[in-house]
Design a protein around this motif. Structure first.
Motif, mmCIF file in Angstrom:
data_model
loop_
_atom_site.group_PDB
_atom_site.id
_atom_site.type_symbol
_atom_site.label_atom_id
_atom_site.label_comp_id
_atom_site.label_asym_id
_atom_site.label_seq_id
_atom_site.Cartn_x
_atom_site.Cartn_y
_atom_site.Cartn_z
ATOM 1 N N LEU A 26 -4.705 -37.228 -24.808
ATOM 2 C CA LEU A 26 -5.106 -36.199 -24.111
ATOM 3 C C LEU A 26 -3.861 -35.619 -23.342
ATOM 4 O O LEU A 26 -3.215 -36.230 -22.453
ATOM 5 C CB LEU A 26 -6.241 -36.031 -23.262
ATOM 6 C CG LEU A 26 -6.666 -34.833 -22.638
ATOM 7 C CD1 LEU A 26 -7.373 -33.778 -23.799
ATOM 8 C CD2 LEU A 26 -7.889 -34.988 -21.510
ATOM 9 N N PHE A 27 -3.276 -34.549 -23.561
ATOM 10 C CA PHE A 27 -1.859 -34.057 -22.776
ATOM 11 C C PHE A 27 -2.367 -32.754 -22.262
ATOM 12 O O PHE A 27 -3.431 -31.912 -22.752
ATOM 13 C CB PHE A 27 -0.769 -33.597 -23.887
ATOM 14 C CG PHE A 27 -0.072 -34.952 -24.286
ATOM 15 C CD1 PHE A 27 0.818 -35.562 -23.637
ATOM 16 C CD2 PHE A 27 -0.657 -35.925 -25.481
ATOM 17 C CE1 PHE A 27 1.506 -36.628 -24.157
ATOM 18 C CE2 PHE A 27 -0.143 -36.758 -25.995
ATOM 19 C CZ PHE A 27 1.020 -37.373 -25.424
ATOM 20 N N GLY A 28 -1.713 -32.280 -21.295
ATOM 21 C CA GLY A 28 -2.000 -30.713 -20.643
ATOM 22 C C GLY A 28 -0.733 -30.313 -20.115
ATOM 23 O O GLY A 28 0.414 -30.889 -19.756
ATOM 24 N N VAL A 29 -0.647 -29.021 -20.248
ATOM 25 C CA VAL A 29 0.435 -28.199 -19.715
ATOM 26 C C VAL A 29 -0.165 -27.132 -18.445
ATOM 27 O O VAL A 29 -1.272 -26.885 -18.833
ATOM 28 C CB VAL A 29 1.237 -27.553 -20.540
ATOM 29 C CG1 VAL A 29 2.229 -28.296 -21.386
ATOM 30 C CG2 VAL A 29 0.471 -26.674 -21.495
ATOM 31 N N GLU A 30 0.610 -27.003 -17.387
ATOM 32 C CA GLU A 30 -0.039 -25.911 -16.604
ATOM 33 C C GLU A 30 -0.285 -24.690 -17.429
ATOM 34 O O GLU A 30 0.140 -24.016 -18.272
ATOM 35 C CB GLU A 30 1.033 -25.699 -15.392
ATOM 36 C CG GLU A 30 0.977 -26.737 -14.537
ATOM 37 C CD GLU A 30 1.795 -26.367 -13.223
ATOM 38 O OE1 GLU A 30 1.233 -25.803 -12.478
ATOM 39 O OE2 GLU A 30 2.916 -26.432 -13.499
ATOM 40 N N VAL A 31 -1.691 -24.275 -16.764
ATOM 41 C CA VAL A 31 -2.176 -23.029 -17.803
ATOM 42 C C VAL A 31 -1.379 -21.835 -17.791
ATOM 43 O O VAL A 31 -1.309 -21.036 -18.510
ATOM 44 C CB VAL A 31 -3.658 -22.927 -17.357
ATOM 45 C CG1 VAL A 31 -3.823 -21.952 -16.075
ATOM 46 C CG2 VAL A 31 -4.615 -22.642 -18.472
ATOM 47 N N HIS A 32 -0.623 -21.615 -16.703
ATOM 48 C CA HIS A 32 0.083 -20.415 -16.493
ATOM 49 C C HIS A 32 1.312 -20.384 -17.389
ATOM 50 O O HIS A 32 1.989 -19.342 -17.292
ATOM 51 C CB HIS A 32 0.344 -20.112 -14.963
ATOM 52 C CG HIS A 32 1.202 -21.000 -14.192
ATOM 53 N ND1 HIS A 32 2.739 -20.944 -14.582
ATOM 54 C CD2 HIS A 32 1.338 -22.282 -13.561
ATOM 55 C CE1 HIS A 32 3.373 -21.729 -13.929
ATOM 56 N NE2 HIS A 32 2.535 -22.651 -13.368
ATOM 57 N N ARG A 33 1.767 -21.488 -17.798
ATOM 58 C CA ARG A 33 2.766 -21.386 -18.847
ATOM 59 C C ARG A 33 2.396 -21.043 -20.112
ATOM 60 O O ARG A 33 3.205 -20.548 -21.034
ATOM 61 C CB ARG A 33 3.497 -22.898 -18.877
ATOM 62 C CG ARG A 33 4.091 -23.493 -17.540
ATOM 63 C CD ARG A 33 5.263 -22.613 -17.176
ATOM 64 N NE ARG A 33 6.129 -22.592 -18.175
ATOM 65 C CZ ARG A 33 7.230 -23.166 -18.215
ATOM 66 N NH1 ARG A 33 7.551 -24.240 -17.397
ATOM 67 N NH2 ARG A 33 8.152 -23.042 -19.196
ATOM 68 N N VAL A 34 1.122 -21.188 -20.408
ATOM 69 C CA VAL A 34 0.587 -21.012 -21.684
ATOM 70 C C VAL A 34 0.307 -19.408 -22.011
ATOM 71 O O VAL A 34 -0.256 -18.679 -21.141
ATOM 72 C CB VAL A 34 -0.596 -21.765 -22.104
ATOM 73 C CG1 VAL A 34 -1.208 -21.358 -23.346
ATOM 74 C CG2 VAL A 34 -0.376 -23.286 -21.888
ATOM 75 N N VAL A 54 0.272 -24.165 -29.411
ATOM 76 C CA VAL A 54 0.230 -23.676 -28.186
ATOM 77 C C VAL A 54 1.401 -22.826 -27.858
ATOM 78 O O VAL A 54 2.499 -23.471 -27.545
ATOM 79 C CB VAL A 54 -0.083 -24.916 -26.986
ATOM 80 C CG1 VAL A 54 -0.124 -24.574 -25.556
ATOM 81 C CG2 VAL A 54 -1.225 -25.725 -27.580
ATOM 82 N N VAL A 55 1.303 -21.671 -27.363
ATOM 83 C CA VAL A 55 2.483 -20.588 -27.126
ATOM 84 C C VAL A 55 2.821 -20.845 -25.778
ATOM 85 O O VAL A 55 1.845 -20.514 -24.953
ATOM 86 C CB VAL A 55 2.489 -19.238 -27.941
ATOM 87 C CG1 VAL A 55 3.443 -18.478 -27.604
ATOM 88 C CG2 VAL A 55 2.057 -19.435 -29.274
ATOM 89 N N LEU A 56 3.870 -21.303 -25.526
ATOM 90 C CA LEU A 56 4.291 -21.273 -24.276
ATOM 91 C C LEU A 56 5.421 -20.052 -23.741
ATOM 92 O O LEU A 56 6.202 -19.655 -24.622
ATOM 93 C CB LEU A 56 5.243 -22.619 -23.719
ATOM 94 C CG LEU A 56 4.177 -23.865 -23.889
ATOM 95 C CD1 LEU A 56 5.267 -25.119 -23.546
ATOM 96 C CD2 LEU A 56 3.049 -23.907 -23.626
#
Lengths: 537, 145
Positions: B16-24, B77-79
């Motif tokens: 499970l990976f994650g990126v900060e939601v505001h970057r997405v 997942v578009v950043l």
């Protein structure tokens, strides 16, 4: 602007459906949509176009201020003020242009004292020209100053460690003069507040290249320097040819496109020859290097020689090459979109676009591709300015050429339109004025220039024999070029094979089945006229 | 008092990976892709995102993981980045989870390989570990010489 781009794309997508539809009402509507979009696109483009004088208008003042502070006299001449450019492009070239002009004033044009020593009028001339050429806008900035001192540039480049001594000695004049575009090089011995800090020409170049343009220069030594900026007419929407290779579609900007050649199976096997493993094709007698797009891009390669071969003949700079693709589709108006930062390093692509079916296609960068495939290389001697100017005008068109022989059967040719008349003068008509042979010709004294002498061939004329003379006009004056014999007038496409560095020759071409030197009439006359002047002084 | 941040999570190779939601910017289903010849290996291709051209990065290749076994379709997942949008291709999309700073920890020392530089923090969720990616570093693709 972006909206119009979107509209064009949407239109292209709708047009795709029309091929599979038989509803007449729908077809008529899309037809109209198509027309309206095109018109809208054109008018939006037009409103974005602005004359270059918007940028130029500030330059005379820059020059005046500079020339006053530098103690020089400089006159600015402008030609083609009404040439229109896209607003964004205009904005982008403003600074580079100003920089070039400042450079010309500071380094190029000499002080009145030096100019007097060099026999030039005290007032220097800075000429700005803008014009259209083959879908591109050319901006030319020429000065009549001291030009680039090649040796000094080389020395500087060597001492700053940019190139080695050995490289320097092997460099052609042209390559060396291109060094001024390298970062960190300054030739000015004194750093002034105007220039000489080594930042400059490299920035100029990168700024112009950012707009998709190219910079080139022509060093005329002590006669001055000309900088040529080529800018694509409009950047956002361009016509392009769509080709398919290995399941992928690619768009090729139409500006670089010269022609399409299709070789059927048999012709392909015979027509494509190999030189040391490099494929070439004989296109009307001239060798066209071939590049296989699939191979170049590392795509899955098709078995060669199975089917017909499609060659897209492209022009990169002033060189031609053939790009072999699997299939040629159609031309389409495409909207150029930049590639993301991650893909900036790929020189083979100029950008990407969205096709009618919504899929992304890459736009090929013809220049980059050619460099990648080594069809053109920076290190190779490029054509000298005069030759490229003369040939680019003639390359695709048929030309009428005057064939003659000089000094013991040396074949030469000149453009027929350069010759005003062909004359035969009897021996007793020839008089002399000082060292110079002249004839009286239509109430004028016509100086005779021996081409054999000019090129160092043995003069074959026996005393007492008449002379064959090609009368040319250069400006207000006429000159007679003495040739051995007028051979023929031919009409054919002129393909300059080998550009010549020799003064007075444009290059070599095959004319009438034989190797023939092409005469650069203007250069010969100019040299003659200069020689006369120095005699006069 | 501890603060918490939201992360957009996704699965890659069962982790499970994650990126900060505001970057997405958004999450998309599998898109039609145009391959870019000569591009760095991690670049899978270009996609058309409503008229915008977006570079898609194969996160598996970026993290040096082998190709996917099942031929399931990947998600985008578009950043948002400074140079326009970039898409990360992942196996499966997870939830947006709220992560309390208190359960964050530096990646353990025995984490090796490319992942070490790309994973900034590990969040100890109740049933699994969430590996938080440093989006900027992930997008900094080494260009081939």
């Amino acid at each position: 602007m972006n909206l119009v781009g979107e509209l064009v794309l949407a239109r292209n997508q709708v047009l795709q459906f029309t091929t599979s539809s038989s509803d007449n009402g729908f077809l008529a509507t899309t037809q109209r949509l198509n027309l309206i979009t095109t018109e809208l696109q054109e008018s939006v483009m037009k409103t974005r176009m602005q004359p270059i004088s918007n940028v130029w208008s500030k330059l005379p003042r820059v020059v005046r201020d500079l020339s006053q502070s530098l103690g020089k006299k400089i006159r600015v001449e402008m030609d083609g003020k009404d040439t229109e450019l896209d607003k964004t492009v205009l904005e982008a070239i403003k600074d580079p242009l100003t920089h070039i002009v400042r450079n010309a004033c500071d380094h190029g044009i000499e002080t009145p004292e030096i100019r007097a020593q060099r026999g030039k009028p005290a007032e220097g001339v800075l000429a700005l020209r803008a014009f259209h050429e083959g879908g591109q806008v050319i901006i030319q900035i020429s000065d009549d100053g001291g030009g680039i001192d090649i040796e000094r540039v080389k020395r500087k480049a060597v001492s700053s460690g940019m190139i080695t001594q050995e490289q320097a000695s092997r460099m052609s004049e042209r390559e060396a003069s291109m060094l001024i575009f390298a970062a960190g090089l300054t030739t000015a011995t004194v750093v002034t507040n105007v220039s000489g800090r080594g930042v400059g020409m490299d920035v100029v170049r990168s700024n112009i290249e950012k707009t998709g343009g190219q910079v080139d220069l022509q060093n005329r030594g002590l006669e001055g320097l000309t900088i040529r900026i080529k800018i694509p007419l409009t950047l956002a929407i361009i016509p392009a040819l769509v080709v398919v290779t290995g399941e992928e579609r690619f768009a090729i900007p139409q500006v670089s496109l010269l022609e399409l050649v299709r070789l059927e199976r048999e012709a392909a096997r015979k027509g494509i020859e190999m030189i040391e493993g490099s494929p070439v094709y004989r296109l009307r007698g001239a060798l066209l290097p071939l590049v296989y797009l699939d191979g170049e891009l590392g795509l899955a390669q098709r078995a060669k020689g199975e089917e017909a071969v499609n060659i897209v003949v492209l022009q990169a700079d002033d060189r031609h090459f053939g790009l072999v693709v699997d299939r040629i589709c159609d031309t389409e108006e495409i909207v150029v979109k930049p590639l993301g930062k991650l893909l900036k390093g790929l020189t083979a692509f100029a950008g990407a676009t969205i096709m009618g079916d919504g899929k992304v296609a890459l736009i090929l960068d013809v220049m980059g591709l050619a460099q990648r495939a080594h069809v053109i290389s920076e290190t190779r001697e490029r054509a000298s300015g005069a030759a490229s100017a003369a040939t680019s005008a003639s390359e695709s068109a048929k030309r009428r050429l005057l064939l003659f022989s000089v000094g013991g059967g040396q074949r030469m040719a000149a453009a027929l339109e350069e010759a005003a008349r062909l004359e035969e003068f009897a021996a007793d008509q020839i008089e002399s004025s000082g060292q110079q042979r002249v004839v009286q010709y239509r109430d004028e004294i016509l100086p005779l220039i021996s081409l054999a002498e000019h090129f160092g061939y043995e003069e074959a004329d026996a005393p007492g024999r008449g002379l064959s003379v090609v009368v040319v006009r250069e400006g207000e004056r006429s000159y007679g070029l003495v040739v051995e014999r007028i051979l023929d007038i031919v009409e054919q496409e002129l393909k300059v094979q080998r550009r010549s560095q020799r003064a007075g020759l444009l290059g070599t071409a095959v004319i009438g089945g034989k190797v023939t030197d092409l005469l650069d009439t203007a250069a010969v006359v100019k040299r003659f006229a200069n020689a006369c002047e120095t005699h006069a002084v | 008092m501890s603060t918490s941040r939201q992360f957009c999570t996704f699965y890659l190779d069962r982790a499970l990976f994650g990126v900060e939601v505001h970057r997405v910017q958004e999450v998309l289903r599998d898109q039609e892709m145009t391959a870019v010849p000569l591009a760095p290996e991690v670049v899978r291709g270009l996609i058309n995102l409503r008229g915008q051209i977006v570079t898609a990065i194969d996160l598996r290749r970026r993290l040096d993981r082998g190709p996917r076994e099942s031929s399931g379709r990947s998600m985008n997942v578009v950043l948002r980045t400074e140079g326009g949008a970039v898409s990360l291709l992942v196996d499966e999309i997870g939830d947006v989870v709220e992560v309390d700073d208190a359960i964050l920890e530096r990646p353990p020392e025995n984490l090796r390989g490319v992942a070490r530089g790309l994973i900034s923090k590990v969040a100890k969720l109740e049933n699994e570990l969430l590996l938080l990616l440093d989006a900027d570093k992930v997008l900094l693709v080494p260009t081939k010489a």
